[in-house]
Design an enzyme around this catalytic site. Structure first.
Site, PDB file in Angstrom:
ATOM      1  CG  HIS A 264      -2.143  -0.882   1.009  1.00 32.54           C
ATOM      2  ND1 HIS A 264      -3.388  -0.584   1.487  1.00 32.54           N
ATOM      3  CD2 HIS A 264      -2.270  -2.056   0.350  1.00 32.54           C
ATOM      4  CE1 HIS A 264      -4.242  -1.543   1.146  1.00 32.54           C
ATOM      5  NE2 HIS A 264      -3.586  -2.450   0.468  1.00 32.54           N
TER       6      HIS A 264
ATOM      7  CG  ASN B  87      -7.008   2.269   6.017  1.00 29.94           C
ATOM      8  OD1 ASN B  87      -7.773   1.335   6.227  1.00 29.94           O
ATOM      9  ND2 ASN B  87      -7.032   3.376   6.719  1.00 29.94           N
TER      10      ASN B  87
ATOM     11  CG  HIS C 139      -3.627 -12.086  -1.599  1.00 27.12           C
ATOM     12  ND1 HIS C 139      -4.672 -11.672  -2.385  1.00 27.12           N
ATOM     13  CD2 HIS C 139      -3.152 -10.958  -1.007  1.00 27.12           C
ATOM     14  CE1 HIS C 139      -4.819 -10.352  -2.274  1.00 27.12           C
ATOM     15  NE2 HIS C 139      -3.903  -9.902  -1.455  1.00 27.12           N
TER      16      HIS C 139
HETATM   17  C1  HEM Z   1      -3.757  -7.802  -7.027  1.00 24.91           C
HETATM   18  C2  HEM Z   1      -4.504  -6.944  -6.387  1.00 24.91           C
HETATM   19  C3  HEM Z   1      -4.763  -7.021  -4.901  1.00 24.91           C
HETATM   20  C4  HEM Z   1      -5.967  -6.878  -4.307  1.00 24.91           C
HETATM   21  C5  HEM Z   1      -7.284  -6.597  -5.000  1.00 24.91           C
HETATM   22  C6  HEM Z   1      -5.769  -7.060  -2.885  1.00 24.91           C
HETATM   23  C7  HEM Z   1      -6.766  -6.969  -1.942  1.00 24.91           C
HETATM   24  C8  HEM Z   1      -6.644  -7.359  -0.628  1.00 24.91           C
HETATM   25  C9  HEM Z   1      -7.723  -7.379   0.327  1.00 24.91           C
HETATM   26  C10 HEM Z   1      -9.148  -6.920   0.055  1.00 24.91           C
HETATM   27  C11 HEM Z   1      -7.239  -7.902   1.479  1.00 24.91           C
HETATM   28  C12 HEM Z   1      -8.015  -8.181   2.773  1.00 24.91           C
HETATM   29  C13 HEM Z   1      -8.096  -6.967   3.658  1.00 24.91           C
HETATM   30  C14 HEM Z   1      -8.939  -7.201   4.877  1.00 24.91           C
HETATM   31  O1  HEM Z   1     -10.068  -7.651   4.750  1.00 24.91           O
HETATM   32  O2  HEM Z   1      -8.458  -6.934   5.998  1.00 24.91           O
HETATM   33  C15 HEM Z   1      -5.842  -8.184   1.261  1.00 24.91           C
HETATM   34  C16 HEM Z   1      -4.991  -8.714   2.199  1.00 24.91           C
HETATM   35  C17 HEM Z   1      -3.624  -8.823   2.032  1.00 24.91           C
HETATM   36  N1  HEM Z   1      -2.920  -8.442   0.916  1.00 24.91           N
HETATM   37 FE1  HEM Z   1      -3.698  -7.931  -0.860  1.00 24.91          FE
HETATM   38  N2  HEM Z   1      -4.459  -7.308  -2.649  1.00 24.91           N
HETATM   39  C18 HEM Z   1      -3.795  -7.293  -3.837  1.00 24.91           C
HETATM   40  C19 HEM Z   1      -2.440  -7.450  -4.015  1.00 24.91           C
HETATM   41  C20 HEM Z   1      -1.534  -7.585  -2.979  1.00 24.91           C
HETATM   42  C21 HEM Z   1      -0.105  -7.469  -3.119  1.00 24.91           C
HETATM   43  C22 HEM Z   1       0.620  -7.129  -4.409  1.00 24.91           C
HETATM   44  C23 HEM Z   1       0.422  -7.697  -1.885  1.00 24.91           C
HETATM   45  C24 HEM Z   1       1.866  -7.670  -1.448  1.00 24.91           C
HETATM   46  C25 HEM Z   1       2.900  -7.772  -2.242  1.00 24.91           C
HETATM   47  C26 HEM Z   1      -0.671  -7.987  -0.986  1.00 24.91           C
HETATM   48  C27 HEM Z   1      -0.550  -8.348   0.329  1.00 24.91           C
HETATM   49  C28 HEM Z   1      -1.595  -8.655   1.166  1.00 24.91           C
HETATM   50  C29 HEM Z   1      -1.430  -9.268   2.469  1.00 24.91           C
HETATM   51  C30 HEM Z   1      -0.131  -9.741   3.096  1.00 24.91           C
HETATM   52  C31 HEM Z   1      -2.700  -9.368   3.038  1.00 24.91           C
HETATM   53  C32 HEM Z   1      -3.069  -9.905   4.424  1.00 24.91           C
HETATM   54  C33 HEM Z   1      -3.025  -8.771   5.413  1.00 24.91           C
HETATM   55  C34 HEM Z   1      -3.175  -9.190   6.869  1.00 24.91           C
HETATM   56  O3  HEM Z   1      -3.257 -10.372   7.178  1.00 24.91           O
HETATM   57  O4  HEM Z   1      -3.182  -8.273   7.726  1.00 24.91           O
HETATM   58  N3  HEM Z   1      -1.844  -7.878  -1.674  1.00 24.91           N
HETATM   59  N4  HEM Z   1      -5.505  -7.844  -0.021  1.00 24.91           N
HETATM   60  C1  LIG Z   2      -4.757   1.376  10.797  1.00 19.73           C
HETATM   61  C2  LIG Z   2      -5.622   2.514  10.439  1.00 19.73           C
HETATM   62  O1  LIG Z   2      -5.197   3.643  10.485  1.00 19.73           O
HETATM   63  N1  LIG Z   2      -6.866   2.219  10.040  1.00 19.73           N
HETATM   64  C3  LIG Z   2      -7.819   3.222   9.666  1.00 19.73           C
HETATM   65  C4  LIG Z   2      -8.304   3.018   8.244  1.00 19.73           C
HETATM   66  O2  LIG Z   2      -9.288   3.930   7.888  1.00 19.73           O
HETATM   67  C5  LIG Z   2     -10.456   3.896   8.690  1.00 19.73           C
HETATM   68  C6  LIG Z   2     -11.420   4.918   8.170  1.00 19.73           C
HETATM   69  O3  LIG Z   2     -11.640   4.737   6.837  1.00 19.73           O
HETATM   70  C7  LIG Z   2     -10.078   4.172  10.168  1.00 19.73           C
HETATM   71  O4  LIG Z   2     -11.217   4.034  10.977  1.00 19.73           O
HETATM   72  C8  LIG Z   2      -9.001   3.188  10.610  1.00 19.73           C
HETATM   73  O5  LIG Z   2      -8.579   3.518  11.927  1.00 19.73           O
END
Ligand code: HEM
Ligand SMILES: CC(=O)N[C@H]1CO[C@H](CO)[C@@H](O)[C@@H]1O
Ligand SMILES: *[C@@H]1O[C@H](CO)[C@@H](O)[C@H](O)[C@H]1NC(C)=O
Length: 318
Positions: free
Chosen positions: A61, A89, A191
């Site tokens: 991000h 975020n 992922h």
């Molecule tokens: C290809 C497009 C991508 C989309 C649409 C996407 C979208 C998302 C979404 C929606 C989540 C879940 C967030 C949540 O519900 O808390 C997620 C989690 C995650 N994404 Fe992606 N992502 C993408 C690419 C990437 C890339 C390129 C990376 C890193 C190189 C990445 C690393 C991660 C990781 C590590 C998590 C888990 C986070 C956690 O456990 O706290 N993602 N992603």
């Molecule tokens: C970790 C963090 O800063 N999360 C923020 C993401 O954005 C929402 C609002 O859109 C905040 O409520 C979270 O605290």
């Protein structure tokens, strides 16, 4: 494994850095920077394993919004709603931010390193470390980024791919950051780690008719974990081993078990399917590709001493 490391490091030696970035940027100012960050990250992970995925996602991000310049770290103030407060975020886990803050504190405790290392570089080192710690490839990072001077929630709008994006939308997001289809397929392999909120898949699992490729057994499993009225705070693993970095991500896609539509589309689209098949069967090829793409991601939008600085506090501008 050693042979793989050798191949990766030989490859990297030839393909060294871009622009101002270099492997030994802090050799004169803070030669121990990588050990210090690694120790801080090890300690943080002992307290909280979810730090691993949190840091990796933070790096993604950060780099996709105004380049890898730690702008994602900035806290909002009365006058400025910062990047981390944009809804996209997507609940970046607080432990990711905390890990970087702790690594910075550890660096500041060493006199010659105090305020010498950019927060953007700390994120880069920490990300490499967490990947290695959970079984992913070990690789040399490029350093020398400066920290950005702006961070606004408005600047996040439209910069990050969405889980419901189609193939063309996804590739265009990566292309805007100078990343190819191959980079996109490799980086999506991230992922294999971490969790997502049930709310991000509800639509998909309860309207599967739109996605015939979803594995029926998998849909049943997801429904059991995420009932329609699920607590919006509930998170579940994006694969069955969310704490291990491996090529399972691609094997799951072959079986219709991609977590998001944006994951599964890599297997349903003929432009990416052959690469998914290759990396599902060859973990070493995936690891090598992943390292190259992570380095490329780390070169996006680099700030210099002209348009950046070294922050004294990663969460506030100097
Ligand atoms: C290809 C497009 C991508 C989309 C649409 C996407 C979208 C998302 C979404 C929606 C989540 C879940 C967030 C949540 O519900 O808390 C997620 C989690 C995650 N994404 Fe992606 N992502 C993408 C690419 C990437 C890339 C390129 C990376 C890193 C190189 C990445 C690393 C991660 C990781 C590590 C998590 C888990 C986070 C956690 O456990 O706290 N993602 N992603
Ligand atoms: C970790 C963090 O800063 N999360 C923020 C993401 O954005 C929402 C609002 O859109 C905040 O409520 C979270 O605290
Ligand atoms: C669906 O998943 C199950 C179990 O996870 C697996 O055995 C099966 O082969 C998958 N089906 C398809 C069509 O890939």
């Amino acid at each position: 494994m050693n042979v793989l490391l050798l191949i990766i490091s030989l490859f990297l030696t030839i393909n060294l850095s871009s622009g101002q970035l270099s492997r030994n940027f802090y050799a004169g100012s803070c030669p121990d920077v990588e050990h210090i960050v690694r120790n801080a990250i090890d300690q943080k992970i002992q307290h909280s394993a979810i730090t691993v995925a949190a840091v990796l996602r933070l790096y993604f991000h950060d780099c996709f919004v105004n380049g890898c310049d730690a702008s994602v770290m900035i806290s909002s103030t009365k006058g400025n709603k910062a990047e981390k407060d944009h809804p996209d975020n997507l609940s970046l886990a607080g432990d990711g931010f905390d890990a970087i803050v702790r690594a910075k504190q550890a660096l500041d405790a060493v006199p010659n390193c105090r305020n010498k290392v950019s927060c953007a570089d700390i994120i880069t080192i920490a990300t490499r470390d967490v990947i290695t710690i959970v079984g992913g490839p070990k690789y040399e990072v490029e350093l020398g980024r400066f920290d950005g001077l702006s961070s606004t929630a408005a600047s996040v709008q439209g910069k990050l791919p969405q889980p419901t994006d189609d193939f063309n939308k996804l590739t265009s997001h990566f292309a805007k950051n100078g990343l190819t289809l191959n980079d996109m397929i490799a980086l999506s392999g991230a992922h294999t780690l971490g969790v997502a909120h049930c709310t991000t898949v509800l639509d998909r699992i309860y309207n599967v008719k739109e996605e015939p490729r979803m594995n029926a057994t998998y849909v049943t499993q997801l429904k059991a974990l995420c009932p329609r009225d699920v607590d919006p705070r509930k998170v579940i693993g994006m694969d069955s081993s969310p704490g291990n970095f491996e090529n399972d991500y691609y094997k799951n896609l072959q079986q219709g078990k991609g977590f998001f539509k944006s994951d599964q589309v890599l297997y349903t689209d003929r432009r990416s399917k052959p690469t998914v098949d290759l990396w599902a069967s060859n973990g070493q090829a995936f690891s090598q590709a992943f390292v190259q793409s992570m380095l490329k991601l780390g070169r996006v939008g680099i700030k210099t001493s002209r348009d950046g600085n070294i922050r004294r506090n990663c969460e506030a501008f100097n």
